[in-house]
Design a protein around this motif. Structure first.
Motif, PDB file in Angstrom:
ATOM      1  N   THR A   1       0.859  -1.216   0.016  1.00 50.36           N
ATOM      2  CA  THR A   1       0.059  -0.123   0.147  1.00 50.36           C
ATOM      3  C   THR A   1       0.981   1.253   0.007  1.00 50.36           C
ATOM      4  O   THR A   1       1.914   1.061   0.639  1.00 50.36           O
ATOM      5  CB  THR A   1      -0.997   0.038   1.175  1.00 50.36           C
ATOM      6  N   VAL A   2       0.348   2.298  -0.525  1.00 51.26           N
ATOM      7  CA  VAL A   2       0.992   3.619  -0.534  1.00 51.26           C
ATOM      8  C   VAL A   2      -0.124   4.515  -0.728  1.00 51.26           C
ATOM      9  O   VAL A   2      -1.197   4.403  -1.268  1.00 51.26           O
ATOM     10  CB  VAL A   2       1.966   4.036  -1.710  1.00 51.26           C
ATOM     11  N   ALA A   3       0.271   5.728  -0.085  1.00 56.48           N
ATOM     12  CA  ALA A   3      -0.831   6.900   0.061  1.00 56.48           C
ATOM     13  C   ALA A   3      -0.220   8.250  -0.529  1.00 56.48           C
ATOM     14  O   ALA A   3       1.048   8.440  -0.295  1.00 56.48           O
ATOM     15  CB  ALA A   3      -1.354   7.036   1.533  1.00 56.48           C
ATOM     16  N   ALA A   4      -1.084   8.988  -1.204  1.00 58.29           N
ATOM     17  CA  ALA A   4      -0.508  10.237  -1.636  1.00 58.29           C
ATOM     18  C   ALA A   4      -1.705  11.308  -1.311  1.00 58.29           C
ATOM     19  O   ALA A   4      -2.840  10.744  -1.259  1.00 58.29           O
ATOM     20  CB  ALA A   4      -0.250  10.140  -3.155  1.00 58.29           C
ATOM     21  N   SER A   5      -0.956  12.535  -1.184  1.00 59.21           N
ATOM     22  CA  SER A   5      -2.184  13.624  -0.964  1.00 59.21           C
ATOM     23  C   SER A   5      -1.633  14.752  -1.988  1.00 59.21           C
ATOM     24  O   SER A   5      -0.602  14.750  -2.269  1.00 59.21           O
ATOM     25  CB  SER A   5      -2.335  13.845   0.465  1.00 59.21           C
ATOM     26  N   ALA A   6      -2.850  15.811  -2.086  1.00 57.42           N
ATOM     27  CA  ALA A   6      -2.587  16.744  -2.745  1.00 57.42           C
ATOM     28  C   ALA A   6      -3.537  17.942  -2.329  1.00 57.42           C
ATOM     29  O   ALA A   6      -4.689  17.582  -2.024  1.00 57.42           O
ATOM     30  CB  ALA A   6      -2.422  16.478  -4.278  1.00 57.42           C
ATOM     31  N   THR A   7      -3.028  19.008  -2.605  1.00 54.67           N
ATOM     32  CA  THR A   7      -3.983  20.321  -2.211  1.00 54.67           C
ATOM     33  C   THR A   7      -3.971  21.080  -3.679  1.00 54.67           C
ATOM     34  O   THR A   7      -3.180  21.246  -4.297  1.00 54.67           O
ATOM     35  CB  THR A   7      -3.644  20.981  -1.057  1.00 54.67           C
ATOM     36  N   GLY A   8      -5.273  22.101  -3.388  1.00 57.60           N
ATOM     37  CA  GLY A   8      -5.104  23.227  -4.538  1.00 57.60           C
ATOM     38  C   GLY A   8      -6.071  22.785  -5.785  1.00 57.60           C
ATOM     39  O   GLY A   8      -5.537  22.359  -6.553  1.00 57.60           O
ATOM     40  N   GLY A   9      -7.331  23.309  -5.554  1.00 53.20           N
ATOM     41  CA  GLY A   9      -7.983  22.985  -6.907  1.00 53.20           C
ATOM     42  C   GLY A   9      -8.936  21.717  -7.071  1.00 53.20           C
ATOM     43  O   GLY A   9      -8.580  20.794  -6.315  1.00 53.20           O
TER      44      GLY A   9
ATOM     45  N   TRP B   1      -7.393  15.825  -6.429  1.00 52.20           N
ATOM     46  CA  TRP B   1      -7.629  14.180  -6.409  1.00 52.20           C
ATOM     47  C   TRP B   1      -6.957  13.714  -7.411  1.00 52.20           C
ATOM     48  O   TRP B   1      -6.080  12.782  -7.429  1.00 52.20           O
ATOM     49  CB  TRP B   1      -9.112  13.891  -6.473  1.00 52.20           C
ATOM     50  N   ALA B   2      -7.023  14.036  -8.669  1.00 54.36           N
ATOM     51  CA  ALA B   2      -6.106  13.425  -9.757  1.00 54.36           C
ATOM     52  C   ALA B   2      -4.700  13.624  -9.632  1.00 54.36           C
ATOM     53  O   ALA B   2      -4.088  12.389  -9.943  1.00 54.36           O
ATOM     54  CB  ALA B   2      -6.498  14.121 -11.109  1.00 54.36           C
ATOM     55  N   ARG B   3      -4.258  14.522  -9.018  1.00 57.18           N
ATOM     56  CA  ARG B   3      -2.682  14.477  -8.610  1.00 57.18           C
ATOM     57  C   ARG B   3      -2.436  13.522  -7.692  1.00 57.18           C
ATOM     58  O   ARG B   3      -1.250  12.979  -7.602  1.00 57.18           O
ATOM     59  CB  ARG B   3      -2.254  16.240  -8.297  1.00 57.18           C
ATOM     60  N   ALA B   4      -3.279  13.345  -6.481  1.00 59.80           N
ATOM     61  CA  ALA B   4      -3.074  12.508  -5.606  1.00 59.80           C
ATOM     62  C   ALA B   4      -3.044  11.095  -6.149  1.00 59.80           C
ATOM     63  O   ALA B   4      -2.157  10.259  -5.771  1.00 59.80           O
ATOM     64  CB  ALA B   4      -3.985  12.650  -4.289  1.00 59.80           C
ATOM     65  N   HIS B   5      -4.123  10.813  -6.962  1.00 58.25           N
ATOM     66  CA  HIS B   5      -4.167   9.254  -7.716  1.00 58.25           C
ATOM     67  C   HIS B   5      -2.980   9.244  -8.446  1.00 58.25           C
ATOM     68  O   HIS B   5      -2.219   8.113  -8.184  1.00 58.25           O
ATOM     69  CB  HIS B   5      -5.652   9.653  -8.399  1.00 58.25           C
ATOM     70  N   GLU B   6      -2.636  10.009  -9.230  1.00 58.69           N
ATOM     71  CA  GLU B   6      -1.438   9.586 -10.144  1.00 58.69           C
ATOM     72  C   GLU B   6      -0.174   9.480  -9.425  1.00 58.69           C
ATOM     73  O   GLU B   6       0.709   8.783  -9.710  1.00 58.69           O
ATOM     74  CB  GLU B   6      -1.525  11.003 -11.251  1.00 58.69           C
ATOM     75  N   HIS B   7      -0.074  10.370  -8.191  1.00 63.18           N
ATOM     76  CA  HIS B   7       1.326  10.225  -7.452  1.00 63.18           C
ATOM     77  C   HIS B   7       1.397   8.926  -6.764  1.00 63.18           C
ATOM     78  O   HIS B   7       2.363   8.156  -6.792  1.00 63.18           O
ATOM     79  CB  HIS B   7       1.335  11.305  -6.410  1.00 63.18           C
ATOM     80  N   ALA B   8       0.005   8.281  -6.307  1.00 60.29           N
ATOM     81  CA  ALA B   8      -0.022   7.261  -5.705  1.00 60.29           C
ATOM     82  C   ALA B   8       0.295   5.768  -6.607  1.00 60.29           C
ATOM     83  O   ALA B   8       1.156   5.028  -6.128  1.00 60.29           O
ATOM     84  CB  ALA B   8      -1.195   6.859  -4.843  1.00 60.29           C
ATOM     85  N   VAL B   9      -0.277   6.097  -7.704  1.00 59.82           N
ATOM     86  CA  VAL B   9      -0.247   5.093  -8.666  1.00 59.82           C
ATOM     87  C   VAL B   9       1.353   4.933  -9.309  1.00 59.82           C
ATOM     88  O   VAL B   9       1.852   3.764  -9.496  1.00 59.82           O
ATOM     89  CB  VAL B   9      -1.235   5.025  -9.872  1.00 59.82           C
ATOM     90  N   SER B  10       1.912   6.157  -9.327  1.00 58.32           N
ATOM     91  CA  SER B  10       3.322   6.355  -9.845  1.00 58.32           C
ATOM     92  C   SER B  10       4.316   5.799  -8.860  1.00 58.32           C
ATOM     93  O   SER B  10       5.090   5.004  -9.256  1.00 58.32           O
ATOM     94  CB  SER B  10       3.660   7.908 -10.027  1.00 58.32           C
ATOM     95  N   GLU B  11       4.089   6.073  -7.646  1.00 56.31           N
ATOM     96  CA  GLU B  11       4.823   5.418  -6.547  1.00 56.31           C
ATOM     97  C   GLU B  11       4.720   3.928  -6.573  1.00 56.31           C
ATOM     98  O   GLU B  11       6.027   3.279  -6.531  1.00 56.31           O
ATOM     99  CB  GLU B  11       4.551   5.944  -5.212  1.00 56.31           C
ATOM    100  N   ALA B  12       3.563   3.393  -6.683  1.00 59.40           N
ATOM    101  CA  ALA B  12       3.501   2.035  -6.891  1.00 59.40           C
ATOM    102  C   ALA B  12       4.110   1.284  -8.067  1.00 59.40           C
ATOM    103  O   ALA B  12       4.827   0.352  -8.216  1.00 59.40           O
ATOM    104  CB  ALA B  12       1.824   1.535  -7.024  1.00 59.40           C
ATOM    105  N   ARG B  13       3.917   2.179  -9.224  1.00 56.61           N
ATOM    106  CA  ARG B  13       4.763   1.469 -10.547  1.00 56.61           C
ATOM    107  C   ARG B  13       6.200   1.325 -10.258  1.00 56.61           C
ATOM    108  O   ARG B  13       6.683   0.615 -10.771  1.00 56.61           O
ATOM    109  CB  ARG B  13       4.114   2.456 -11.600  1.00 56.61           C
ATOM    110  N   ASP B  14       6.689   2.696  -9.623  1.00 58.42           N
ATOM    111  CA  ASP B  14       8.190   2.527  -9.451  1.00 58.42           C
ATOM    112  C   ASP B  14       8.473   1.533  -8.456  1.00 58.42           C
ATOM    113  O   ASP B  14       9.595   0.930  -9.077  1.00 58.42           O
ATOM    114  CB  ASP B  14       8.496   3.883  -8.974  1.00 58.42           C
TER     115      ASP B  14
END
Length: 126
Positions: A64-72, A76-89
Motif C-alpha cells: 500500500t501507498v498513500a498520496a495527498s495533494a491540495t489546491g483546486g 484528487w487526480a494529482r494525488a491518484h497519479e502520485h500514488a499510482v506512480s509510486e506503486a509503479r516505480d
C-alpha cells in the motif's frame, strides 16, 4: 436649478469624459492585478503532492501507498497519479509491473487536501 457636471455630461467633448476614462482604466488595472494575484496563488498550489513510503499489507504480496495533494479541482487526480506512480516505480525497481487492486479516496472540496491510497501487487512483466 441645474448644475453642470462634466463627468456625467452627455456632451461629446473628449475633455469632459477624461476623468471617467481614467477611473475606468484604474479599475481595470486593479482588476488585472487581483486576477494575477489569484493566478499566482493557484499556481503555487498546483503540483503539490506528497506520498508515504510503500509498505507491505497483511496480505502476502500486496503493498500500500498513500498520496495527498491540495489546491483546486484536480487535486484528487494529482494525488491518484502520485500514488499510482509510486506503486509503479516500486514494482519496476524489482523488474516487475504493478497492478492496483483497490483504491480509497478522500477530499471533495476545492481547497481541502485530497488523498488517494492504493493497494497493489507486483507481477512479472510479460
Amino acid at each position: 436649478m441645474s448644475s453642470f457636471n462634466p463627468i456625467f455630461s452627455d456632451h461629446t467633448s473628449g475633455e469632459e469624459r477624461a476623468p471617467a476614462a481614467s477611473q475606468r482604466q484604474n479599475q481595470l488595472a486593479t482588476r488585472a492585478r487581483l486576477l494575477l494575484a489569484a493566478i499566482a496563488t493557484c499556481a503555487s498550489l498546483v503540483g503539490c503532492a506528497s506520498s508515504t513510503d510503500v509498505v507491505a499489507t497483511d496480505k502476502p504480496g500486496t503493498y500500500t501507498v498513500a498520496a495527498s495533494a491540495t489546491g483546486g479541482r484536480m487535486a484528487w487526480a494529482r494525488a491518484h497519479e502520485h500514488a499510482v506512480s509510486e506503486a509503479r516505480d516500486f514494482c519496476e525497481r524489482r523488474g516487475m509491473q504493478s497492478s492496483v487492486t483497490t483504491e480509497t479516496v478522500s477530499g471533495v472540496e476545492m481547497m481541502t487536501e485530497h488523498a488517494s491510497s492504493v493497494n497493489f501487487e507486483c507481477h512479472p512483466k510479460f
